[in-house]
Design an enzyme around this catalytic site. Sequence first.
Site: not given
Length: 361
Positions: A71, A73
């Site tokens: 992802h 992040e």
Amino acid sequence: MEAKRGSTPATGGAWSVSAEETEKWMEQAMQMAREALENIEVPVGCLMVFNNEVVGKGRNEVNQTKNATRHAEMVAIDQALDWCRRSGKNSSEVFERTVLYVTVEPCIMCAAALRLIKIPLVVYGCQNERFGGCGSVLDIASADLPNTGRPFRCIPGYRAEEAVEMLKTFYKQENPNGFSKETNNRKEKERRKKGRKEERKKERKKERKKERKKERKKGRKEERKKERKEKERKEKERKKEKKRKERKKERKKERKKERKERKEKKRKEKVERKKNSSLATAITKGGGILQGLTHMIMEANKSHYLPSAGWRMSSASVIQSTSEVLRTRNTKGRGRWISSSSKRSEFLFPLSFCSSRPSTD
């Protein structure tokens, strides 16, 4: 609710960011999200800002890397760690003074990672109603979870509508790692068909199991019946064999008894024949007639066959007559004749027979 451009500064606990800073960094995050959309990825972008400097940035790379953990992040955190190593700074100290800007609410996985590295402030756009970890599904950011890092502050709503539009655009197109609507419908039909097939298979399996159980029960019943019959048959054979052995034993005893009786009978007959033939044997031998007669008279005396007076006269007469016969036959004078006087009578008999003289009592 989307925050308007040029609004008041955002604060995150001890940390505060101005509207200009938020707009500046969120624009770059939106640019990362558009880049993800162009690469057929879920349009999420983020930046990690330390002392007004971007130390890490990222976008979704799930489809590209075939890795569900990549992802935006997580990509930004990896870049921040690389920056700390290159700069010779302590990553813990850097993360404790870093602000994360992201277009969509971090998922549960990413929120947990941000809590572990002790990020103090997260600014995000729209909410993630399916996987959000900052309050939409779970509140990982502010929950009291011991030994799991430090809670962080969240400021939602910056350019949320723009983030939602990009998500809608992505879900309208075909996901390269997913299937089209027609394909999904076909897959769903196949899944249902397979499910029905599995259910029928399970039912048939259950029926076969019941039948086998019934057959085993019937088989055990038949086996017990056969065992009982076999046991009865063996018991009958055992009794029959016992009776046969008893009969055989009885026949053996009877044959033994018969043999004993026949043997005894033969012995008695032999003794009788011997008694009956003793005179004839003596006469046949010639010179032994007197001995034979004497022997017969002695045996008769012992057995009390004749009265005492009667047999004396008879024996004396027989001996006298026999002596005369022998005297006539023995012309050559075999043996020396002697005279014997007894209470019975006077008679002559050869000297050779003296050893067989009867007693003179």
